[in-house]
Design a protein around this motif. Sequence first.
Motif, mmCIF file in Angstrom:
data_model
loop_
_atom_site.group_PDB
_atom_site.id
_atom_site.type_symbol
_atom_site.label_atom_id
_atom_site.label_comp_id
_atom_site.label_asym_id
_atom_site.label_seq_id
_atom_site.Cartn_x
_atom_site.Cartn_y
_atom_site.Cartn_z
ATOM 1 N N VAL A 115 0.925 -1.042 -0.078
ATOM 2 C CA VAL A 115 0.501 0.255 -0.050
ATOM 3 C C VAL A 115 0.840 1.303 0.209
ATOM 4 O O VAL A 115 0.653 2.252 -0.572
ATOM 5 N N ALA A 116 1.883 0.966 0.394
ATOM 6 C CA ALA A 116 2.708 2.599 0.927
ATOM 7 C C ALA A 116 3.261 2.781 -0.894
ATOM 8 O O ALA A 116 3.895 3.722 -0.961
ATOM 9 N N LEU A 117 4.164 1.126 -1.409
ATOM 10 C CA LEU A 117 3.848 1.705 -2.936
ATOM 11 C C LEU A 117 3.150 2.009 -4.051
ATOM 12 O O LEU A 117 3.236 2.898 -4.425
ATOM 13 N N GLU A 118 1.573 1.978 -3.431
ATOM 14 C CA GLU A 118 0.887 2.348 -4.201
ATOM 15 C C GLU A 118 0.478 3.728 -4.204
ATOM 16 O O GLU A 118 0.251 4.457 -5.203
ATOM 17 N N LEU A 119 0.710 4.317 -2.480
ATOM 18 C CA LEU A 119 0.161 6.109 -2.297
ATOM 19 C C LEU A 119 1.673 6.550 -2.784
ATOM 20 O O LEU A 119 1.415 7.451 -3.760
ATOM 21 N N LYS A 120 2.252 6.400 -3.298
ATOM 22 C CA LYS A 120 3.714 6.815 -3.668
ATOM 23 C C LYS A 120 3.867 6.597 -4.796
ATOM 24 O O LYS A 120 3.589 7.609 -5.944
ATOM 25 N N ARG A 121 3.040 5.811 -5.562
ATOM 26 C CA ARG A 121 2.972 5.401 -7.467
ATOM 27 C C ARG A 121 1.740 6.387 -7.547
ATOM 28 O O ARG A 121 1.835 6.677 -8.268
ATOM 29 N N LEU A 122 0.763 6.955 -6.963
ATOM 30 C CA LEU A 122 -0.356 7.570 -6.710
ATOM 31 C C LEU A 122 0.261 9.049 -6.407
ATOM 32 O O LEU A 122 -0.820 10.206 -6.496
ATOM 33 N N GLY A 123 1.144 9.344 -5.901
ATOM 34 C CA GLY A 123 2.294 10.928 -5.236
ATOM 35 C C GLY A 123 1.693 11.454 -4.306
ATOM 36 O O GLY A 123 1.136 12.953 -4.227
ATOM 37 N N VAL A 124 0.982 10.599 -3.770
ATOM 38 C CA VAL A 124 0.050 10.599 -1.954
ATOM 39 C C VAL A 124 0.707 11.238 -1.020
ATOM 40 O O VAL A 124 2.612 10.500 -1.342
#
Length: 265
Positions: A115-124
């Motif tokens: 989830v941390a990786l996904e949030l990084k991908r989303l620019g969060v």
Amino acid sequence: MPRTGPTADAAAAHSACIRRLTPERDERVRLYCFPFAGGTAASYRPLAKVLPEHVGLVAFQPPGRQDRLGEPPVTDLRSLVPEFATALLADLDDRNSRAYGLFGHSMGTILAYEVALELKRLGVEPPRLLTVSGRRAPHLPPEPGFQPYHLMSDDEFLTRVMSLGGIPPELAAYPDLLELVLPTLKADFAAVETYEWRPVAELDCPIAVFGGLDDLDSPPASLDPWAGLSTARTRVRTYPGGHFFLWDHAQDMFAHVAAGLSPAA
């Protein structure tokens, strides 16, 4: 990331899988928890007693357990990541502050990391702290001679899982209850044991790593390589105990977590 308010899909995901365990707190930062195999959102309720009042406690409820018992459990951890990331963002939109941290134990560690990786991908904005507990670094191979639990017979599987401390021995006295939880528990182990790490960009958040000195599945030597997965500081701490060491050391462990969630950490 602009605050545009949750979409209908985000609101639905939030309702399905987010469980607020400390709704009465005047929090300044929120800790999102991801469950271990066979665990539920409520499994983390005891942490409310050891976290300071300014830390809100939220947990994710995967399908196949408690109030989501009617949904089939998943055997692919990555399939949960978009739902959990969307729900987390919708939950943050309910607050004025977007300060947050992520925590996972065992299976939950992989979910927190992904989830941390996904949030990084989303620019969060990254979490103030990613806390991983009871889980070897995801890019390491299994221990030599490791046998996947989910491929064992039901009897052998339950014996092995009880030896980890994942379910209480007295549960064996209730075969109807065992029959009810076994499919989800076995699906969770299948999800963990078939997970494959993919080389991706490093995270930008600090990582706190905790482990049990006697955890045979994730021994202390398997924890240090977490440091290679983030550009920020990684700290490793170990405690006496096996795979579920955290319940015996929660007070000290989550004092470190709370300190890492503070703005000055």
